[in-house]
Design a protein around this motif. Sequence first.
Motif, mmCIF file in Angstrom:
data_model
loop_
_atom_site.group_PDB
_atom_site.id
_atom_site.type_symbol
_atom_site.label_atom_id
_atom_site.label_comp_id
_atom_site.label_asym_id
_atom_site.label_seq_id
_atom_site.Cartn_x
_atom_site.Cartn_y
_atom_site.Cartn_z
ATOM 1 N N LEU A 23 0.688 -1.111 0.205
ATOM 2 C CA LEU A 23 0.051 0.220 0.208
ATOM 3 C C LEU A 23 0.836 1.181 0.270
ATOM 4 O O LEU A 23 0.386 2.247 -0.726
ATOM 5 N N GLY A 24 1.815 1.308 0.659
ATOM 6 C CA GLY A 24 2.915 2.286 0.822
ATOM 7 C C GLY A 24 3.319 2.554 -0.598
ATOM 8 O O GLY A 24 3.619 3.732 -0.849
ATOM 9 N N ALA A 25 3.858 1.596 -1.147
ATOM 10 C CA ALA A 25 4.655 1.513 -2.461
ATOM 11 C C ALA A 25 3.693 2.096 -3.698
ATOM 12 O O ALA A 25 4.088 3.026 -4.065
ATOM 13 N N ILE A 26 2.627 1.730 -3.357
ATOM 14 C CA ILE A 26 1.561 2.021 -4.525
ATOM 15 C C ILE A 26 1.066 3.666 -4.270
ATOM 16 O O ILE A 26 1.201 4.265 -5.397
ATOM 17 N N GLU A 32 0.097 11.950 -11.202
ATOM 18 C CA GLU A 32 0.222 12.527 -12.571
ATOM 19 C C GLU A 32 0.671 11.247 -13.543
ATOM 20 O O GLU A 32 0.064 11.434 -14.691
ATOM 21 N N LEU A 33 1.183 10.199 -12.759
ATOM 22 C CA LEU A 33 1.512 9.065 -14.149
ATOM 23 C C LEU A 33 0.028 8.636 -14.424
ATOM 24 O O LEU A 33 0.082 8.274 -15.701
ATOM 25 N N TYR A 34 -0.824 8.350 -13.513
ATOM 26 C CA TYR A 34 -2.029 7.853 -13.671
ATOM 27 C C TYR A 34 -2.764 8.603 -14.766
ATOM 28 O O TYR A 34 -3.512 8.131 -15.384
ATOM 29 N N GLU A 35 -2.821 10.051 -14.420
ATOM 30 C CA GLU A 35 -3.513 11.013 -15.183
ATOM 31 C C GLU A 35 -3.151 11.086 -16.681
ATOM 32 O O GLU A 35 -4.071 10.854 -17.769
ATOM 33 N N ALA A 36 -1.822 10.716 -16.787
ATOM 34 C CA ALA A 36 -1.184 10.809 -18.208
ATOM 35 C C ALA A 36 -1.650 9.637 -19.047
ATOM 36 O O ALA A 36 -1.662 9.588 -20.247
ATOM 37 N N ILE A 52 2.279 0.668 -12.177
ATOM 38 C CA ILE A 52 2.433 0.271 -10.763
ATOM 39 C C ILE A 52 3.338 -0.823 -10.435
ATOM 40 O O ILE A 52 4.180 -0.726 -9.617
ATOM 41 N N PHE A 53 3.619 -1.615 -11.391
ATOM 42 C CA PHE A 53 4.566 -2.809 -11.054
ATOM 43 C C PHE A 53 5.892 -2.216 -11.145
ATOM 44 O O PHE A 53 6.993 -2.611 -10.166
ATOM 45 N N VAL A 59 9.487 -3.218 -3.572
ATOM 46 C CA VAL A 59 8.801 -3.953 -2.670
ATOM 47 C C VAL A 59 8.745 -5.463 -2.723
ATOM 48 O O VAL A 59 8.765 -6.384 -2.162
ATOM 49 N N VAL A 60 8.517 -5.933 -4.048
ATOM 50 C CA VAL A 60 8.294 -7.087 -4.279
ATOM 51 C C VAL A 60 9.497 -7.912 -4.172
ATOM 52 O O VAL A 60 9.446 -9.083 -3.572
#
Length: 138
Positions: A23-26, A32-36, A52-53, A59-60
């Motif tokens: 959750l912290g990593a996400i 802005e990356l999601y919006e783009a 995301i990955f 963290v993975v």
Amino acid sequence: MANWSLAATSVWRYTGLNFVLFLGAIQSIPSELYEAADIDGASKWQQFWSIIFPGIRRVVGLSMILAVAGCLSAFETPFIMTGGANGTATFVVKTIQEAFVYGHVGLASAMAVVLLVIVLLVTWVQRKLFPDEKVDLV
């Protein structure tokens, strides 16, 4: 049935830690990356693999290292729940039995050193598979 109970207990025990880490990593990924990506027409699957990955890759890797090291050195859960009976004795439980039940302290020490070498080797391999990203400070 005993091994299934031990596995379920271990999953339950470490779910909270992994949830907080992921959750912290996400949440640290800039919005802005999601919006783009939305503007470019990326699907949720494409956003996962492209945004995301890569953002949670460290963290993975950390979770994998902790999981493998925890599996190799599992002691508390099988020792408390079954005492190593019914085929649930892990390597660490057998090491403790060798030292304190049978009195073979030298053999138990050698088993502990072998476990240390195995954990270090597996951690080294995992670090090669998930290398640290280099960050430029300039």
